[in-house]
Each structure stands twice: as C-alpha cells, then as structure tokens.
Scaffold this active site. Structure first.
Site, mmCIF file in Angstrom:
data_model
loop_
_atom_site.group_PDB
_atom_site.id
_atom_site.type_symbol
_atom_site.label_atom_id
_atom_site.label_comp_id
_atom_site.label_asym_id
_atom_site.label_seq_id
_atom_site.Cartn_x
_atom_site.Cartn_y
_atom_site.Cartn_z
ATOM 1 N N ARG A 81 -6.384 6.674 -7.064
ATOM 2 C CA ARG A 81 -6.081 8.095 -6.937
ATOM 3 C C ARG A 81 -6.173 8.791 -8.294
ATOM 4 O O ARG A 81 -6.728 9.891 -8.423
ATOM 5 C CB ARG A 81 -4.692 8.267 -6.323
ATOM 6 C CG ARG A 81 -4.574 7.679 -4.921
ATOM 7 C CD ARG A 81 -3.141 7.517 -4.444
ATOM 8 N NE ARG A 81 -2.450 8.789 -4.359
ATOM 9 C CZ ARG A 81 -1.157 8.905 -4.060
ATOM 10 N NH1 ARG A 81 -0.420 7.817 -3.849
ATOM 11 N NH2 ARG A 81 -0.599 10.103 -3.991
ATOM 12 N N LEU A 89 0.851 -1.183 0.000
ATOM 13 C CA LEU A 89 0.000 0.000 0.000
ATOM 14 C C LEU A 89 0.890 1.238 0.000
ATOM 15 O O LEU A 89 2.008 1.211 0.528
ATOM 16 C CB LEU A 89 -0.912 0.037 1.235
ATOM 17 C CG LEU A 89 -1.977 -1.056 1.361
ATOM 18 C CD1 LEU A 89 -2.712 -0.914 2.694
ATOM 19 C CD2 LEU A 89 -2.970 -1.005 0.203
ATOM 20 N N ASP A 90 0.381 2.322 -0.574
ATOM 21 C CA ASP A 90 1.107 3.581 -0.507
ATOM 22 C C ASP A 90 1.320 3.980 0.951
ATOM 23 O O ASP A 90 0.535 3.620 1.835
ATOM 24 C CB ASP A 90 0.326 4.691 -1.216
ATOM 25 C CG ASP A 90 0.187 4.449 -2.703
ATOM 26 O OD1 ASP A 90 1.052 3.757 -3.273
ATOM 27 O OD2 ASP A 90 -0.800 4.939 -3.290
ATOM 28 N N ARG A 91 2.347 4.745 1.173
ATOM 29 C CA ARG A 91 2.694 5.193 2.524
ATOM 30 C C ARG A 91 1.485 5.773 3.281
ATOM 31 O O ARG A 91 1.254 5.471 4.456
ATOM 32 C CB ARG A 91 3.786 6.269 2.417
ATOM 33 C CG ARG A 91 4.207 6.915 3.716
ATOM 34 C CD ARG A 91 4.986 8.192 3.425
ATOM 35 N NE ARG A 91 4.135 9.171 2.751
ATOM 36 C CZ ARG A 91 4.566 10.005 1.799
ATOM 37 N NH1 ARG A 91 5.816 9.955 1.392
ATOM 38 N NH2 ARG A 91 3.737 10.880 1.249
#
Length: 311
Positions: A241, A100-102
C-alpha cells in the site's frame, strides 16, 4: 485537504529532534471517518461469517489454507474453522501463520499444531515464503513495465506507518524503533483495461529497473486504472500500500494511503488488494507447496480477459 498527522511539516531533522523525517504524506483527514465506518462494518460482518468449502484452498492434517474475504478480521477464520467438524477437535491448536489487513482478501495459512505453527511462522518471518499480491490502483499510469522499489519503512512521530528514504535505514525513530528496509517488485498487468492477465512468474522478474527511494514520491494528478502484481521481498506492515502510493498510483479504496474513496459513482467499501499466491516448503513433508487464490471480481474490471491461465 487537512492532515491528520501534522509531522509532515517537519522536513528538517533538526525540527524532529534529530530523527529522520518520513517522505510519504500523512493520513488524510477523511481516513478517520472511513476507517471508523469500515471497522464497525467489519465487526458485524465478522460476527456473521461462516467459512464454506469454497473458501478452503488446501488442507491436510497439519495445516489449512483459506481464501479470506475482504472486510473481515483474521481471527474470524480461527473461530469459524473451530466450528467445522474436521477441525473442531483441534480448536485449541489452531494458529495464524500469517496475517492480512482487514480489507485485504486472499490466502492465509492456519496451522493445526504448535510444532507446525513455530516452523511456518519462522518461515514467514525469515521471508522464505514467496508471495504475490494483486492491486487495482488509480493514479498516474507508470511508464515502466516492471520495477524494483527499495525504501525505508517505519512509524512517524505520531505512530503512522510511512515511507522513509533508503538512506535512513537503520536510524532510530521516536519510541526507540528503527527504520527498516522495505523492498517490493512490481509488474504492470493492465492500464485502463489494456492488457492481458497472466499468472505470476518470478523468472520474468529478473533484471528489473531499480528505484532507490531518497525523496518524496510522485504526486497523483491522473486517474488511470492500473492493475499491478506485487512481489514483496520484505514483510513490512502496509508495504504494498505504501509503495503503490509512493509510485503515484494508490490502491483504489485505500483512503489511508491516498486512494480514492469513490470511483465511477460508487463508494469503495474496501481497498482492492488481494493476496494472490503463496509458495513455501511444507513444514512436515518438505515438499514445495504452491497455492493460488481465485481472483476477486475487480480483476475482471481491470482486464478484458482473465482466462489465459497461470504461467
């Protein structure tokens, strides 16, 4: 606003050396400063993070599923799990099956053996793992309730992830990579706090209105609060996103993709995106595993009620 990625000006393929041109906007200049600040904060936060029992959603002898908080790096979960008594003996065999993204919170699968890792990584790569995400967005309220979006996906001339026309799928990009297909289904859960939270139900996502992306997305000129659930059918980097930005309602706090940095007098420390659910065949038992992560606090900001349960 000045742009950090100047290739937006090249709208004709002849100006980009025959390469296809992205149709999503470049990163805003503000994103550089915000990303640097968030990266520094995440490094400090990750160093201090210690996993707790409430973060563990599921565990058996082959894998563990963790609800990752916003603002820490994926690798932090491995080091934190390694210090737990139940997994310390398996430290060298812990693997991330997904990432997952930060700033994205939610479900991550960590395997305890090389054999299980290989099977689950392949399941994710082959899109056999079904996922849902929740996103709290700000922008133009959609006129649809459910939609399926198909576009291209790839890097721009300067390395940024961008949306490309669906007709460009398969074309070569600078550096030798290709435009790949990117498909996401969305359902609206709430607009301006008007709506009832409900759980994911893929059966309700049939016969959707379809959008085949061929041109520039919707310009954001409104400040509606929109809570959506995303069902990604592909697994592209920053997929949800990018598609939220294209549809005219960027995720709150997602400055890189047009999201507001400040909302209602408060700075947004993270983007409001949550990996809500996972469904997959257990790599050893063959049984169907369906897991849900607890909702983050911002869901209650977007909906009046979150107590109706999951369908």
């Amino acid at each position: 606003m000045a742009a950090a990625d100047s290739d937006c000006a090249c709208t004709d393929a002849t100006l980009t050396g025959g390469y296809p041109s992205p149709i999503s906007p470049p990163y805003p200049e503000l994103s550089k400063e915000v990303e640097l600040h968030r990266a520094m904060s995440a490094a400090a936060r990750s160093g201090a993070y210690a996993i707790s029992s409430k973060d563990i959603i599921f565990e058996d002898e082959w894998l563990v599923v963790v609800n990752k908080p916003s603002g820490i790096y994926c690798e932090t979960l491995l080091s934190s799990l390694s210090s737990c008594s139940r997994t310390s003996a398996l430290q060298s065999n812990l693997h991330l099956a997904n990432r997952l993204d930060r700033d994205t919170s939610g479900l991550m699968v960590i395997t305890k053996s090389n054999k299980v890792a290989a099977k689950l990584v392949k399941a994710f790569t082959d899109h056999k793992v079904k996922k849902t995400y929740l996103a709290f967005c700000v922008g133009n309220a959609p006129v649809w309730e459910k939609i399926n979006v198909s576009s291209g996906h790839g890097r721009s001339k300067f390395g940024a992830w961008r949306v490309y026309s669906a007709s460009d799928v398969g074309r070569v990009l600078p550096g030798g990579s290709h435009v790949k297909s990117m498909v996401t289904s969305f359902e609206v859960l709430s607009i301006n706090r008007q709506g009832k939270f409900r759980g994911p139900n893929k059966h309700n996502m049939d016969e959707l209105q379809s959008v085949i992306v061929q041109e520039k997305g919707i310009d954001v000129n409104e400040t509606d609060e929109v809570l959506v659930r995303a069902y990604p059918e592909s697994g592209r980097t920053h997929q949800i996103r990018l598609h939220c930005q294209h549809l005219g309602f960027s995720i709150r706090g997602d400055v890189k993709y047009g999201g507001v940095h400040e909302w209602k007098g408060m700075d947004c420390d993270f983007h409001a995106l949550h990996a809500e659910s996972l469904a997959f065949e257990h790599p050893i038992t063959g049984l169907l595993v369906f897991l849900m992560a607890p909702c983050p606090s911002w869901v209650s900001e977007a909906c009046f009620t979150t107590s109706e349960g999951y369908e």
